[in-house]
Design a protein around this motif. Structure first.
Motif, PDB file in Angstrom:
ATOM      1  N   GLN A   1       0.835  -1.204   0.000  1.00 36.65           N
ATOM      2  CA  GLN A   1       0.000   0.000   0.000  1.00 36.65           C
ATOM      3  C   GLN A   1       0.869   1.253   0.000  1.00 36.65           C
ATOM      4  O   GLN A   1       0.602   2.201  -0.742  1.00 36.65           O
ATOM      5  N   PHE A   2       1.889   1.251   0.826  1.00 40.19           N
ATOM      6  CA  PHE A   2       2.785   2.405   0.931  1.00 40.19           C
ATOM      7  C   PHE A   2       3.472   2.701  -0.402  1.00 40.19           C
ATOM      8  O   PHE A   2       3.511   3.847  -0.857  1.00 40.19           O
ATOM      9  N   PHE A   3       3.985   1.670  -1.045  1.00 42.04           N
ATOM     10  CA  PHE A   3       4.742   1.876  -2.281  1.00 42.04           C
ATOM     11  C   PHE A   3       3.868   2.100  -3.513  1.00 42.04           C
ATOM     12  O   PHE A   3       4.358   2.576  -4.536  1.00 42.04           O
ATOM     13  N   THR A   4       2.584   1.765  -3.430  1.00 39.56           N
ATOM     14  CA  THR A   4       1.693   2.012  -4.570  1.00 39.56           C
ATOM     15  C   THR A   4       0.772   3.198  -4.336  1.00 39.56           C
ATOM     16  O   THR A   4      -0.086   3.488  -5.164  1.00 39.56           O
ATOM     17  N   ALA A   5       0.947   3.888  -3.234  1.00 38.91           N
ATOM     18  CA  ALA A   5       0.090   5.039  -2.914  1.00 38.91           C
ATOM     19  C   ALA A   5       0.229   6.159  -3.944  1.00 38.91           C
ATOM     20  O   ALA A   5      -0.742   6.856  -4.237  1.00 38.91           O
ATOM     21  N   PHE A   6       1.413   6.314  -4.511  1.00 35.69           N
ATOM     22  CA  PHE A   6       1.633   7.401  -5.463  1.00 35.69           C
ATOM     23  C   PHE A   6       0.839   7.214  -6.759  1.00 35.69           C
ATOM     24  O   PHE A   6       0.621   8.179  -7.487  1.00 35.69           O
ATOM     25  N   ILE A   7       0.396   5.991  -7.055  1.00 36.80           N
ATOM     26  CA  ILE A   7      -0.436   5.787  -8.241  1.00 36.80           C
ATOM     27  C   ILE A   7      -1.908   5.593  -7.834  1.00 36.80           C
ATOM     28  O   ILE A   7      -2.689   5.019  -8.577  1.00 36.80           O
ATOM     29  N   ILE A   8      -2.256   6.061  -6.669  1.00 37.32           N
ATOM     30  CA  ILE A   8      -3.606   6.106  -6.107  1.00 37.32           C
ATOM     31  C   ILE A   8      -4.145   4.727  -5.697  1.00 37.32           C
ATOM     32  O   ILE A   8      -4.952   4.632  -4.787  1.00 37.32           O
ATOM     33  N   ILE A   9      -3.692   3.669  -6.319  1.00 27.91           N
ATOM     34  CA  ILE A   9      -4.182   2.326  -5.978  1.00 27.91           C
ATOM     35  C   ILE A   9      -3.919   2.004  -4.515  1.00 27.91           C
ATOM     36  O   ILE A   9      -4.810   1.547  -3.797  1.00 27.91           O
ATOM     37  N   GLY A  10      -2.712   2.238  -4.051  1.00 28.22           N
ATOM     38  CA  GLY A  10      -2.365   1.941  -2.664  1.00 28.22           C
ATOM     39  C   GLY A  10      -3.129   2.808  -1.681  1.00 28.22           C
ATOM     40  O   GLY A  10      -3.493   2.363  -0.599  1.00 28.22           O
ATOM     41  N   TRP A  11      -3.388   4.045  -2.065  1.00 27.53           N
ATOM     42  CA  TRP A  11      -4.130   4.944  -1.196  1.00 27.53           C
ATOM     43  C   TRP A  11      -5.569   4.458  -1.012  1.00 27.53           C
ATOM     44  O   TRP A  11      -6.062   4.372   0.113  1.00 27.53           O
ATOM     45  N   ILE A  12      -6.229   4.104  -2.111  1.00 28.44           N
ATOM     46  CA  ILE A  12      -7.600   3.589  -2.048  1.00 28.44           C
ATOM     47  C   ILE A  12      -7.629   2.265  -1.287  1.00 28.44           C
ATOM     48  O   ILE A  12      -8.506   2.034  -0.451  1.00 28.44           O
ATOM     49  N   TRP A  13      -6.675   1.405  -1.560  1.00 33.71           N
ATOM     50  CA  TRP A  13      -6.580   0.114  -0.887  1.00 33.71           C
ATOM     51  C   TRP A  13      -6.380   0.303   0.615  1.00 33.71           C
ATOM     52  O   TRP A  13      -6.982  -0.395   1.430  1.00 33.71           O
ATOM     53  N   SER A  14      -5.567   1.260   0.984  1.00 35.06           N
ATOM     54  CA  SER A  14      -5.301   1.554   2.384  1.00 35.06           C
ATOM     55  C   SER A  14      -6.572   2.029   3.097  1.00 35.06           C
ATOM     56  O   SER A  14      -6.865   1.603   4.220  1.00 35.06           O
ATOM     57  N   ILE A  15      -7.330   2.897   2.448  1.00 34.79           N
ATOM     58  CA  ILE A  15      -8.595   3.361   3.021  1.00 34.79           C
ATOM     59  C   ILE A  15      -9.564   2.197   3.165  1.00 34.79           C
ATOM     60  O   ILE A  15     -10.251   2.056   4.183  1.00 34.79           O
ATOM     61  N   TRP A  16      -9.621   1.338   2.158  1.00 33.37           N
ATOM     62  CA  TRP A  16     -10.500   0.168   2.211  1.00 33.37           C
ATOM     63  C   TRP A  16     -10.156  -0.731   3.401  1.00 33.37           C
ATOM     64  O   TRP A  16     -11.046  -1.197   4.114  1.00 33.37           O
ATOM     65  N   TRP A  17      -8.871  -0.969   3.637  1.00 30.98           N
ATOM     66  CA  TRP A  17      -8.461  -1.790   4.783  1.00 30.98           C
ATOM     67  C   TRP A  17      -8.842  -1.118   6.090  1.00 30.98           C
ATOM     68  O   TRP A  17      -9.217  -1.782   7.056  1.00 30.98           O
ATOM     69  N   GLY A  18      -8.761   0.196   6.141  1.00 28.26           N
ATOM     70  CA  GLY A  18      -9.186   0.919   7.331  1.00 28.26           C
ATOM     71  C   GLY A  18     -10.670   0.758   7.589  1.00 28.26           C
ATOM     72  O   GLY A  18     -11.116   0.574   8.731  1.00 28.26           O
ATOM     73  N   ILE A  19     -11.456   0.797   6.521  1.00 27.48           N
ATOM     74  CA  ILE A  19     -12.908   0.594   6.640  1.00 27.48           C
ATOM     75  C   ILE A  19     -13.207  -0.828   7.100  1.00 27.48           C
ATOM     76  O   ILE A  19     -14.056  -1.055   7.971  1.00 27.48           O
ATOM     77  N   LEU A  20     -12.508  -1.811   6.540  1.00 26.26           N
ATOM     78  CA  LEU A  20     -12.700  -3.204   6.957  1.00 26.26           C
ATOM     79  C   LEU A  20     -12.349  -3.398   8.429  1.00 26.26           C
ATOM     80  O   LEU A  20     -13.057  -4.097   9.161  1.00 26.26           O
ATOM     81  N   CYS A  21     -11.290  -2.756   8.861  1.00 25.82           N
ATOM     82  CA  CYS A  21     -10.874  -2.833  10.277  1.00 25.82           C
ATOM     83  C   CYS A  21     -11.971  -2.252  11.160  1.00 25.82           C
ATOM     84  O   CYS A  21     -12.309  -2.819  12.208  1.00 25.82           O
ATOM     85  N   LEU A  22     -12.550  -1.142  10.742  1.00 26.69           N
ATOM     86  CA  LEU A  22     -13.628  -0.513  11.510  1.00 26.69           C
ATOM     87  C   LEU A  22     -14.860  -1.421  11.566  1.00 26.69           C
ATOM     88  O   LEU A  22     -15.474  -1.562  12.623  1.00 26.69           O
ATOM     89  N   GLN A  23     -15.201  -2.045  10.454  1.00 22.94           N
ATOM     90  CA  GLN A  23     -16.344  -2.956  10.437  1.00 22.94           C
ATOM     91  C   GLN A  23     -16.133  -4.154  11.346  1.00 22.94           C
ATOM     92  O   GLN A  23     -17.051  -4.594  12.028  1.00 22.94           O
ATOM     93  N   ARG A  24     -14.929  -4.688  11.364  1.00 20.36           N
ATOM     94  CA  ARG A  24     -14.635  -5.842  12.231  1.00 20.36           C
ATOM     95  C   ARG A  24     -14.629  -5.469  13.699  1.00 20.36           C
ATOM     96  O   ARG A  24     -14.899  -6.290  14.556  1.00 20.36           O
ATOM     97  N   ALA A  25     -14.310  -4.207  13.993  1.00 23.97           N
ATOM     98  CA  ALA A  25     -14.260  -3.757  15.388  1.00 23.97           C
ATOM     99  C   ALA A  25     -15.645  -3.578  15.992  1.00 23.97           C
ATOM    100  O   ALA A  25     -15.808  -3.621  17.205  1.00 23.97           O
ATOM    101  N   LYS A  26     -16.649  -3.375  15.142  1.00 29.02           N
ATOM    102  CA  LYS A  26     -18.007  -3.122  15.645  1.00 29.02           C
ATOM    103  C   LYS A  26     -18.704  -4.383  16.065  1.00 29.02           C
ATOM    104  O   LYS A  26     -18.526  -5.440  15.817  1.00 29.02           O
TER     105      LYS A  26
END
Length: 66
Positions: A41-66
């Motif tokens: 995610q870190f190394f692909t963030a500059f081409i936006i893919i890693g950034w979107i993927w990183s946000i998606w993982w954050g959302i998944l983490c939030l869903q699992r925490a609930k």
């Protein structure tokens, strides 16, 4: 609580792609697969893919925490 941590990690992932995922990998037992995802995610963030993927993982983490 877990939800508060998940929200913080989501915010970190929005502004620093991959870093929140790396912290996720270290919390509650070290997970190599999640750490590798964070690195990609870190190394692909500059081409936006890693950034979107990183946000998606954050959302998944939030869903699992609930």
């Amino acid at each position: 609580t877990d939800t508060v941590i998940a929200v913080i990690l989501l915010i970190v992932n929005i502004f620093f792609p991959g870093w929140g995922t790396a912290v996720m990998a270290c919390i509650g037992g070290f997970k190599v697969r999640t750490l590798l995802v964070a690195v990609v995610q870190f190394f692909t963030a500059f081409i936006i893919i890693g950034w979107i993927w990183s946000i998606w993982w954050g959302i998944l983490c939030l869903q699992r925490a609930k």
